[in-house]
Each structure stands twice: as structure tokens, then as C-alpha cells.
Design a protein around this motif. Structure first.
Motif, PDB file in Angstrom:
ATOM      1  N   TYR A   1       0.805  -1.236   0.000  1.00 51.34           N
ATOM      2  CA  TYR A   1       0.000   0.000   0.000  1.00 51.34           C
ATOM      3  C   TYR A   1       0.829   1.274   0.000  1.00 51.34           C
ATOM      4  O   TYR A   1       0.288   2.360  -0.077  1.00 51.34           O
ATOM      5  CB  TYR A   1      -0.926   0.017   1.219  1.00 51.34           C
ATOM      6  N   GLY A   2       2.166   1.170   0.161  1.00 55.39           N
ATOM      7  CA  GLY A   2       2.996   2.383   0.173  1.00 55.39           C
ATOM      8  C   GLY A   2       3.560   2.693   1.550  1.00 55.39           C
ATOM      9  O   GLY A   2       3.037   2.237   2.558  1.00 55.39           O
ATOM     10  N   ASP A   3       4.653   3.505   1.537  1.00 53.72           N
ATOM     11  CA  ASP A   3       5.418   3.784   2.754  1.00 53.72           C
ATOM     12  C   ASP A   3       4.628   4.501   3.836  1.00 53.72           C
ATOM     13  O   ASP A   3       4.904   4.344   5.017  1.00 53.72           O
ATOM     14  CB  ASP A   3       6.645   4.645   2.403  1.00 53.72           C
ATOM     15  N   SER A   4       3.692   5.366   3.435  1.00 52.34           N
ATOM     16  CA  SER A   4       2.983   6.091   4.489  1.00 52.34           C
ATOM     17  C   SER A   4       1.485   5.860   4.415  1.00 52.34           C
ATOM     18  O   SER A   4       0.689   6.720   4.770  1.00 52.34           O
ATOM     19  CB  SER A   4       3.336   7.574   4.458  1.00 52.34           C
ATOM     20  N   ALA A   5       1.091   4.670   3.935  1.00 47.35           N
ATOM     21  CA  ALA A   5      -0.320   4.292   3.973  1.00 47.35           C
ATOM     22  C   ALA A   5      -0.747   4.141   5.439  1.00 47.35           C
ATOM     23  O   ALA A   5       0.102   3.891   6.310  1.00 47.35           O
ATOM     24  CB  ALA A   5      -0.533   2.985   3.227  1.00 47.35           C
TER      25      ALA A   5
END
Lengths: 163, 151
Positions: free
Chosen positions: B120-124
Motif C-alpha cells: 500500500y505504500g510507505d505512508s499508507a
């Protein structure tokens, strides 16, 4: 004023009294000191292993790695402050302790090493491309940094054992 | 159980670490160095997920996971040595049992953070939550470990 007069002033100061204050104060400060030391080493591992270029660490992009320098400085400040409070809490024990004396010497060397890195190598490094090898002097400084801080941790842990 | 802990304490390793003037000190020093390696990497990576050190992508920290593992194994070995020296006392020490559980939780949550970042990504939101819980568990492990000298 002799050294011992000065140590007495530190011990009697409000900082010293605070360190010896409530029973939870000393372990509380120790916990901050341990968390600070882990944070300090974590930041240094990213920067120094990237500069040395060992194994996969050379694929860490250099500019982002160097952006952790303020984080390292904050972690060091936490430990400098808690360290000064410990010292004031029991100045005679630390001042005349062999492990503590060596620990301080290594921190001074690590500081000089860091200044050399900042003024001698930092500008050159920030223009390196991803995966590009750092100049040899920078690698030597980075390796010295990890070795010195490892020594600092070991000597700190030996303070109760190496009087 | 008590007998087993007593046998560990009476083992060659247990006696050596407890009675040699340098045994305990050397094991403790190694334990502090290993801690700084494992926790250092965990802290920069989990703080990244919390957008604190956001210039370094989590994928870049993956290059240091081997260092974190090395620190973990240094501490597993030095930890077993330290444990064997006072096995009876530590086995019934609440902060020690809490420390072991926090290490287990911190490790699992760290893995969940990495998986979430990949998906979902690094800062999801999910990455942040796992990163925060992992960081909290690991800091708890440092704190309960340090408090073993007091409780």
C-alpha cells in the motif's frame, strides 16, 4: 578551586539533586539514554554503511542517507543531556572511573571524526549518484565512526565493572 | 520447571557468566552493541513509516535488514548467556517475560509494516499503524530490559 571542589559543586547542584531524586528518576534517565543510543547508531548505520559501501548498503541513495544527520544530532543531544545529569548525580564515581574516562576520550575522537566528515567530505558525497563509490577518505571516516561508537557503547556498559 | 531453570543455572555457561569476573560484563556489552544495531535499524525504518524521517524510502532501509538481523543474533546469543547465569530469578521476573513478549510482538509488527509498505505504500494508514505499534513494542523491550536491574 581543585577538581574535587568542582565535582562537589556539580554533585550539590540542582541537576545532581534531581538525578538522585525520586527512585524512578535514574532508571527513567537510563531508558532515555538507551533509546538515544539506539537512535544514534541507527542513523549512523544508514550513513556510514552507505559511505563504506558494504554489500547492499551501497544501494541506499546518498542524499537521503545524509538527511539523517540532524536525527543523529538529536539522538546525541538526548544522550549528552542525560549523560550530564548522570555525571552530576554521582560525579566522583564517574570522574575517577577508568571506563568512563576512556568513553569520554572516544566520544571526543568521534566528534573530531564527525567534524572532519562534515567539513571535508560532506559536500563531495552529496553529489554521488546511486550506487556510486565514495572517496577513500570518506570511507575511512565512516569506518572509524562505527568503530568509535561501538567502543563508546562497550565502555559505557563497562562503567560498573571497570572502576 | 524450577528444576529445569536450576539445571540451566548450574550449566557450564551459567556458572561461567555468573562467576567469571568478566563473564557478565562482556555478555552485557555485546548485548548493548547488538541492541544498537537491531533497534537502530528498526527505529529509522518505523520512524520513516510515521513520516518523521521521510527522505529515506523504506525500500532503502531494506538494505540494512541484514545488519538488524546480525544485531538480533548477537543479542539472542548474549541473551541466552545472560539468562543462563540467573535462570531461576529471570524466569519468574515479570519485566523479563514482558520483554520477551514485546520482542516477539515488535518483530511480527515490523514484518507486517514491511508487507504493508510493499502493498500500500510507505505512508499508507496501515503501514503507519504497524510501524507505530512495532516501534512502541521495541521501545518497550528496551525499557523492560533496562528495568530488569530494578524489579
Amino acid at each position: 578551586m581543585t577538581t574535587n571542589d568542582f565535582l562537589n559543586i556539580l554533585g550539590d547542584s540542582w541537576v545532581g539533586e534531581m538525578a538522585r531524586g525520586p527512585f524512578w528518576m535514574w532508571p527513567f534517565l537510563e531508558n532515555i539514554h538507551f533509546i538515544g543510543l539506539s537512535a544514534l547508531v541507527g542513523g549512523l548505520l544508514v550513513i556510514d554503511l552507505r559511505v563504506i559501501g558494504i554489500g547492499p548498503a551501497k544501494y541506499i541513495p546518498m542524499k537521503p542517507a545524509l538527511s539523517l544527520i540532524p536525527y543523529v544530532m538529536i539522538a546525541f543531544s538526548l544522550n549528552l543531556i542525560t549523560g550530564i545529569i548522570f555525571f552530576c548525580g554521582d560525579p566522583f564515581r564517574y570522574y575517577y572511573n577508568t571506563a568512563f574516562q576512556w568513553k569520554m576520550a572516544l566520544i571526543v575522537l568521534a566528534g573530531i571524526n564527525a567534524l572532519w566528515f562534515w567539513f571535508g567530505e560532506h559536500a563531495k558525497l552529496s553529489t554521488l549518484a546511486d550506487g556510486e563509490s565514495a572517496p577513500i577518505p570518506a570511507k575511512v571516516i565512516a569506518a572509524a565512526s562505527l568503530a568509535l561508537w561501538t567502543g563508546v557503547i562497550i565502555l559505557g556498559r563497562l562503567i560498573p565493572y571497570l572502576e | 520447571m524450577m528444576e529445569l531453570f536450576q539445571r540451566i543455572e548450574d550449566s557450564g555457561l551459567g556458572v561461567y557468566i555468573r562467576e567469571d569476573p568478566w563473564g557478565f560484563a562482556i555478555a552485557l556489552s555485546a548485548h548493548a552493541v547488538g541492541m544498537s544495531m537491531a533497534l537502530g535499524v528498526v527505529m529509522v525504518a518505523t520512524l520513516r513509516s510515521l513520516n518523521v524521517l521521510k527522505q529515506v524510502p523504506l525500500q532503502a532501509h531494506a538494505n540494512l535488514y541484514a545488519v538488524a538481523w546480525a544485531g538480533f543474533f548477537v543479542n539472542l546469543i548474549s541473551g541466552i548467556a545472560l539468562y543462563s547465569s540467573h535462570a531461576v530469578e529471570y524466569s519468574y521476573q515479570v519485566v523479563f517475560i514482558m520483554k520477551l513478549l514485546l520482542i516477539l510482538a515488535g518483530g511480527i509488527l515490523f514484518k507486517l509494516m514491511i508487507d504493508s509498505a510493499r502493498k500500500y505504500g510507505d505512508s499508507a494508514g496501515r503501514t503507519k499503524l504497524m510501524g507505530f505499534l512495532s516501534l512502541a513494542s521495541w521501545l518497550g523491550a528496551i525499557i523492560t530490559g533496562r528495568l530488569m536491574a530494578y524489579f
